[in-house]
Design a protein around this motif. Sequence first.
Motif, short mmCIF file in Angstrom:
data_model
loop_
_atom_site.label_atom_id
_atom_site.label_comp_id
_atom_site.label_asym_id
_atom_site.label_seq_id
_atom_site.Cartn_x
_atom_site.Cartn_y
_atom_site.Cartn_z
N VAL A 42 6.45 -6.50 5.70
CA VAL A 42 5.94 -6.35 4.34
C VAL A 42 4.45 -6.09 4.41
O VAL A 42 3.74 -6.67 5.24
N GLN A 43 3.98 -5.19 3.58
CA GLN A 43 2.55 -4.91 3.47
C GLN A 43 2.05 -5.46 2.14
O GLN A 43 2.71 -5.31 1.11
N LEU A 44 0.87 -6.07 2.17
CA LEU A 44 0.32 -6.75 1.00
C LEU A 44 -1.02 -6.15 0.62
O LEU A 44 -1.87 -5.92 1.50
N VAL A 45 -1.21 -5.93 -0.67
CA VAL A 45 -2.47 -5.37 -1.16
C VAL A 45 -2.94 -6.20 -2.36
O VAL A 45 -2.27 -6.23 -3.40
N PHE A 82 -4.98 -17.79 -0.06
CA PHE A 82 -6.02 -18.43 0.73
C PHE A 82 -7.37 -17.87 0.29
O PHE A 82 -7.44 -16.84 -0.36
N ARG A 83 -8.41 -18.54 0.71
CA ARG A 83 -9.74 -18.00 0.48
C ARG A 83 -10.64 -18.34 1.65
O ARG A 83 -10.40 -19.29 2.38
N GLY A 129 -7.59 -8.69 1.45
CA GLY A 129 -8.50 -9.57 0.73
C GLY A 129 -9.18 -8.88 -0.44
O GLY A 129 -9.33 -7.66 -0.46
N THR A 130 -9.58 -9.68 -1.41
CA THR A 130 -10.35 -9.19 -2.55
C THR A 130 -11.45 -10.21 -2.84
O THR A 130 -11.22 -11.41 -2.80
N GLN A 131 -12.65 -9.72 -3.09
CA GLN A 131 -13.81 -10.59 -3.24
C GLN A 131 -13.92 -11.12 -4.67
O GLN A 131 -13.81 -10.35 -5.64
#
Length: 122
Positions: free
Chosen positions: A2-5, A37-38, A115-117
């Motif tokens: 699976v690919q996650l965005v 997570f972060r 990840g997203t900031q």
Amino acid sequence: QVQLVESGGGLVQTGGSLRLSCAASGRTFRSYSMGWFRQAPGKERELVGAISRSGDITGYVDFVKGRFTISRDNANNTVYLQMNSLKAEDTAAYYCAASYSIRTDPQDYTYWGQGTQVTVSS
């Protein structure tokens, strides 16, 4: 596989809200428990919370309880992280990850997004 965005990050003021999304590819999304997570600069990656494959079980770490909510839409292969009452210390890159069961250790998660900031200004 699976690919996650992830998407939805940005700059917000203290006390504001953001909703992060994590879109998954493939037909096996519902086979995975999902975690958020972060990671802040200079710190280790830490669990925010997780959701079971069906979405009926969620768990959160103490510092986000009552402020963050995880949900998922298996029909659309998406998991969400609703973040309210944001604080400056919530500033970090946020990641979604997939595991075969709900886990707390990042090492137990097999697939990761980029990840997203999220930046919370005081």
